[in-house]
Design a protein around this motif. Structure first.
Motif, mmCIF file in Angstrom:
data_model
loop_
_atom_site.group_PDB
_atom_site.id
_atom_site.type_symbol
_atom_site.label_atom_id
_atom_site.label_comp_id
_atom_site.label_asym_id
_atom_site.label_seq_id
_atom_site.Cartn_x
_atom_site.Cartn_y
_atom_site.Cartn_z
ATOM 1 N N ARG A 42 -5.269 -36.118 -17.707
ATOM 2 C CA ARG A 42 -3.892 -35.893 -17.264
ATOM 3 C C ARG A 42 -3.151 -34.969 -18.222
ATOM 4 O O ARG A 42 -3.472 -34.882 -19.402
ATOM 5 C CB ARG A 42 -3.142 -37.225 -17.160
ATOM 6 C CG ARG A 42 -3.743 -38.211 -16.171
ATOM 7 C CD ARG A 42 -2.945 -39.505 -16.100
ATOM 8 N NE ARG A 42 -3.514 -40.365 -15.081
ATOM 9 C CZ ARG A 42 -4.367 -41.367 -15.320
ATOM 10 N NH1 ARG A 42 -4.710 -41.656 -16.562
ATOM 11 N NH2 ARG A 42 -4.861 -42.086 -14.333
ATOM 12 N N ILE A 43 -2.122 -34.320 -17.703
ATOM 13 C CA ILE A 43 -1.225 -33.526 -18.532
ATOM 14 C C ILE A 43 0.184 -34.050 -18.307
ATOM 15 O O ILE A 43 0.695 -34.043 -17.194
ATOM 16 C CB ILE A 43 -1.320 -32.024 -18.206
ATOM 17 C CG1 ILE A 43 -2.733 -31.525 -18.492
ATOM 18 C CG2 ILE A 43 -0.290 -31.237 -19.017
ATOM 19 C CD1 ILE A 43 -2.965 -30.077 -18.150
ATOM 20 N N GLN A 300 4.009 -29.081 -5.848
ATOM 21 C CA GLN A 300 5.221 -28.880 -6.645
ATOM 22 C C GLN A 300 5.561 -30.075 -7.528
ATOM 23 O O GLN A 300 6.647 -30.137 -8.100
ATOM 24 C CB GLN A 300 6.410 -28.600 -5.719
ATOM 25 C CG GLN A 300 6.210 -27.470 -4.733
ATOM 26 C CD GLN A 300 5.831 -26.170 -5.402
ATOM 27 O OE1 GLN A 300 4.735 -25.652 -5.225
ATOM 28 N NE2 GLN A 300 6.743 -25.641 -6.201
ATOM 29 N N ILE A 301 4.655 -31.031 -7.649
ATOM 30 C CA ILE A 301 4.929 -32.266 -8.377
ATOM 31 C C ILE A 301 3.993 -32.365 -9.578
ATOM 32 O O ILE A 301 2.797 -32.084 -9.464
ATOM 33 C CB ILE A 301 4.753 -33.489 -7.456
ATOM 34 C CG1 ILE A 301 5.644 -33.363 -6.208
ATOM 35 C CG2 ILE A 301 5.079 -34.780 -8.206
ATOM 36 C CD1 ILE A 301 5.420 -34.460 -5.175
ATOM 37 N N VAL A 302 4.549 -32.772 -10.735
ATOM 38 C CA VAL A 302 3.729 -32.924 -11.939
ATOM 39 C C VAL A 302 3.929 -34.309 -12.540
ATOM 40 O O VAL A 302 4.931 -34.985 -12.293
ATOM 41 C CB VAL A 302 4.041 -31.830 -12.986
ATOM 42 C CG1 VAL A 302 3.642 -30.463 -12.461
ATOM 43 C CG2 VAL A 302 5.508 -31.854 -13.401
ATOM 44 N N PHE A 303 2.967 -34.701 -13.345
ATOM 45 C CA PHE A 303 2.955 -36.011 -13.998
ATOM 46 C C PHE A 303 3.867 -36.004 -15.220
ATOM 47 O O PHE A 303 3.930 -35.020 -15.962
ATOM 48 C CB PHE A 303 1.519 -36.328 -14.427
ATOM 49 C CG PHE A 303 1.328 -37.660 -15.095
ATOM 50 C CD1 PHE A 303 1.310 -38.832 -14.359
ATOM 51 C CD2 PHE A 303 1.136 -37.735 -16.475
ATOM 52 C CE1 PHE A 303 1.113 -40.059 -14.973
ATOM 53 C CE2 PHE A 303 0.933 -38.956 -17.106
ATOM 54 C CZ PHE A 303 0.923 -40.121 -16.352
ATOM 55 N N GLY A 304 4.588 -37.097 -15.435
ATOM 56 C CA GLY A 304 5.436 -37.233 -16.614
ATOM 57 C C GLY A 304 5.653 -38.694 -16.931
ATOM 58 O O GLY A 304 5.633 -39.539 -16.027
ATOM 59 N N THR A 305 5.868 -38.995 -18.211
ATOM 60 C CA THR A 305 6.009 -40.391 -18.625
ATOM 61 C C THR A 305 7.364 -40.729 -19.237
ATOM 62 O O THR A 305 7.742 -41.898 -19.277
ATOM 63 C CB THR A 305 4.935 -40.748 -19.671
ATOM 64 O OG1 THR A 305 5.143 -39.951 -20.844
ATOM 65 C CG2 THR A 305 3.540 -40.532 -19.118
ATOM 66 N N ARG A 336 -2.929 -33.251 -13.088
ATOM 67 C CA ARG A 336 -3.513 -32.198 -13.930
ATOM 68 C C ARG A 336 -3.421 -30.795 -13.343
ATOM 69 O O ARG A 336 -2.925 -29.870 -13.978
ATOM 70 C CB ARG A 336 -4.981 -32.519 -14.228
ATOM 71 C CG ARG A 336 -5.641 -31.434 -15.066
ATOM 72 C CD ARG A 336 -7.054 -31.764 -15.488
ATOM 73 N NE ARG A 336 -7.624 -30.643 -16.210
ATOM 74 C CZ ARG A 336 -7.415 -30.403 -17.502
ATOM 75 N NH1 ARG A 336 -6.661 -31.231 -18.207
ATOM 76 N NH2 ARG A 336 -7.963 -29.356 -18.087
ATOM 77 N N GLU A 337 -3.893 -30.619 -12.122
ATOM 78 C CA GLU A 337 -4.129 -29.268 -11.610
ATOM 79 C C GLU A 337 -2.853 -28.443 -11.497
ATOM 80 O O GLU A 337 -2.860 -27.239 -11.779
ATOM 81 C CB GLU A 337 -4.849 -29.337 -10.259
ATOM 82 C CG GLU A 337 -6.264 -29.891 -10.373
ATOM 83 C CD GLU A 337 -6.863 -30.276 -9.034
ATOM 84 O OE1 GLU A 337 -6.195 -30.043 -7.986
ATOM 85 O OE2 GLU A 337 -7.988 -30.821 -9.017
ATOM 86 N N ASN A 338 -1.763 -29.046 -11.090
ATOM 87 C CA ASN A 338 -0.507 -28.295 -10.975
ATOM 88 C C ASN A 338 -0.015 -27.841 -12.339
ATOM 89 O O ASN A 338 0.519 -26.737 -12.490
ATOM 90 C CB ASN A 338 0.561 -29.142 -10.280
ATOM 91 C CG ASN A 338 0.190 -29.490 -8.849
ATOM 92 O OD1 ASN A 338 -0.635 -28.834 -8.238
ATOM 93 N ND2 ASN A 338 0.795 -30.538 -8.315
ATOM 94 N N ALA A 339 -0.184 -28.698 -13.349
ATOM 95 C CA ALA A 339 0.227 -28.336 -14.702
ATOM 96 C C ALA A 339 -0.629 -27.199 -15.248
ATOM 97 O O ALA A 339 -0.126 -26.289 -15.922
ATOM 98 C CB ALA A 339 0.138 -29.553 -15.623
ATOM 99 N N VAL A 340 -1.919 -27.230 -14.966
ATOM 100 C CA VAL A 340 -2.809 -26.155 -15.417
ATOM 101 C C VAL A 340 -2.429 -24.841 -14.764
ATOM 102 O O VAL A 340 -2.497 -23.773 -15.395
ATOM 103 C CB VAL A 340 -4.276 -26.529 -15.124
ATOM 104 C CG1 VAL A 340 -5.183 -25.317 -15.280
ATOM 105 C CG2 VAL A 340 -4.731 -27.658 -16.041
ATOM 106 N N PHE A 346 -4.249 -24.878 -20.877
ATOM 107 C CA PHE A 346 -4.783 -26.232 -20.899
ATOM 108 C C PHE A 346 -6.016 -26.402 -20.005
ATOM 109 O O PHE A 346 -6.552 -27.501 -19.900
ATOM 110 C CB PHE A 346 -3.717 -27.245 -20.478
ATOM 111 C CG PHE A 346 -2.658 -27.462 -21.528
ATOM 112 C CD1 PHE A 346 -3.000 -27.891 -22.796
ATOM 113 C CD2 PHE A 346 -1.334 -27.226 -21.255
ATOM 114 C CE1 PHE A 346 -2.042 -28.106 -23.767
ATOM 115 C CE2 PHE A 346 -0.351 -27.427 -22.211
ATOM 116 C CZ PHE A 346 -0.712 -27.857 -23.483
ATOM 117 N N ASN A 347 -6.456 -25.345 -19.379
ATOM 118 C CA ASN A 347 -7.617 -25.413 -18.507
ATOM 119 C C ASN A 347 -8.893 -25.269 -19.324
ATOM 120 O O ASN A 347 -9.607 -24.266 -19.247
ATOM 121 C CB ASN A 347 -7.555 -24.344 -17.424
ATOM 122 C CG ASN A 347 -8.601 -24.547 -16.346
ATOM 123 O OD1 ASN A 347 -9.080 -25.659 -16.146
ATOM 124 N ND2 ASN A 347 -8.947 -23.480 -15.647
ATOM 125 N N ALA A 348 -9.177 -26.268 -20.130
ATOM 126 C CA ALA A 348 -10.358 -26.217 -20.998
ATOM 127 C C ALA A 348 -11.125 -27.533 -20.915
ATOM 128 O O ALA A 348 -10.617 -28.534 -20.481
ATOM 129 C CB ALA A 348 -9.924 -25.960 -22.435
#
Length: 348
Positions: A42-43, A300-305, A336-340, A346-348
């Motif tokens: 995750r990012i 259009q949605i990304v992960f966040g905490t 992950r994918e949207n953030a990358v 970060f695509n590593a």
């Protein structure tokens, strides 16, 4: 050793150090994950840090959450490892850095950004950072954008929804938006409570974070849209916190007002909303997600905490899955994918 040889040696040494740090970070992350668990990598696009200079200046101020003053890099990395988070893009949070003193704000912005850049240098695969900006000082902000991008290589810029009683979209901030557009900047906008509304006594025991943060996000989104900034500066990639505040629920009502703002919103308000990004920090619940999905695709949605006060990354990811509202492919995109796509490094 000649100056040229010394420079070559130091450059090679720095490169070797960065390679070692990246390898160490990956190995440490793998070692911390419990055996047999998945590795979604995750990012976290909404994750806070607390540079010492910032902590020293904000203690005792309104809107500060004590958990933020206790932050350490090790605390973040431990939580990330336990929650399957490969990388977190850090930013400062409330109460921000503007307290009415322009010199203090410039000093804090520089201190936060230098600290963020050093954090990334020490952990290149685990952290990115959104540079703090000394708004409402426009001239200082333009200089800090140059420094953040050209010297520190920041991943993006962090803004607040408002400064005092001035919201994003204000004409006075237009030179900043012009420069961010020129740089095709990724801009994470964090909510705050404007001076007008942080001490309203409409319900006993209710703090600004319960409602005003979502409302201030809505004001800022409307400001950017109805001022014409969204159309005027299409290369700024805005990420709005907490699923866009109350905008998804109110979008239909606000759309009606856009009929009188054709120059600023030629295709309407909802059309402008579809071009923005939204994180799910503090919004991993069915009500917020259902409203957001009426407006935008999962692209259009990304992960966040909202770590550290927002809870652990493992708990946020579990809650998100338990809503039952996303297919596995959607979760991979959100986590992950949207953030990358926004931050290819970060695509590593």
């Amino acid at each position: 050793m000649s100056p040229l040889d010394r420079r070559t040696f130091l450059t090679a040494l720095a490169s070797l150090g960065a390679t070692f740090a990246a390898t160490h970070d990956r190995a440490a992350g793998a070692a911390q994950r419990p055996a047999g668990t998945d590795n979604p990598r995750r990012i976290d696009m909404h994750h806070h840090f607390a540079p010492p200079a910032w902590v020293a200046d904000v203690k005792g101020r309104p809107l500060l959450q004590p958990a933020n003053t206790r932050w350490t890099p090790e605390q973040s990395i431990e939580d990330m490892d336990r929650g399957g988070v490969a990388a977190a893009v850090v930013s400062i949070t409330n109460p921000g850095i503007w307290f009415g003193d322009a010199n203090q704000t410039r000093r804090l912005a520089r201190a936060c950004n230098d600290y963020g850049a050093k954090l990334v240098q020490e952990h290149p695969t685990r952290f990115g950072f959104f540079a703090a900006m000394p708004l409402p000082d426009v001239d200082a902000t333009l200089k800090e954008i140059d420094y953040a991008y050209d010297t520190l290589k920041a991943d993006g810029v962090g803004l607040l929804t408002s400064y005092g009683d001035t919201w994003l979209g204000h004409s006075g901030f237009r030179p900043v938006m012009e420069e961010l557009n020129r740089r095709k900047a990724l801009v994470a906008v964090h909510p705050t409570a404007a001076n007008c509304c942080r001490n309203l006594e409409y319900a006993p025991g209710v703090g600004p974070g319960s409602m005003e943060y979502g409302t201030d996000t809505t004001r800022a989104i409307m400001g950017v849209a109805f001022s014409g900034d969204a159309a005027r500066f299409p290369d700024i990639r805005f990420i709005w916190s907490h699923a866009g505040g109350t905008v998804p629920f109110l979008a239909g009502r606000i759309e009606g007002a856009s009929s009188g703002a054709k120059a600023a919103l030629p295709d309407g308000f909802i059309s402008a909303l579809k071009k923005f990004y939204y994180d799910l920090a503090g919004a991993a619940n069915r009500g917020a997600i259902a409203s957001l999905l009426q407006l935008v695709a999962t692209t259009q949605i990304v992960f966040g905490t909202d770590f550290p006060p927002g809870g652990t990354s493992a708990a946020v990811a579990k809650t998100l899955r338990e809503t039952g509202m996303f297919k596995d492919s959607d979760l991979r995109a959100i986590e992950r994918e949207n953030a990358v796509r926004l931050l290819p490094r970060f695509n590593a």
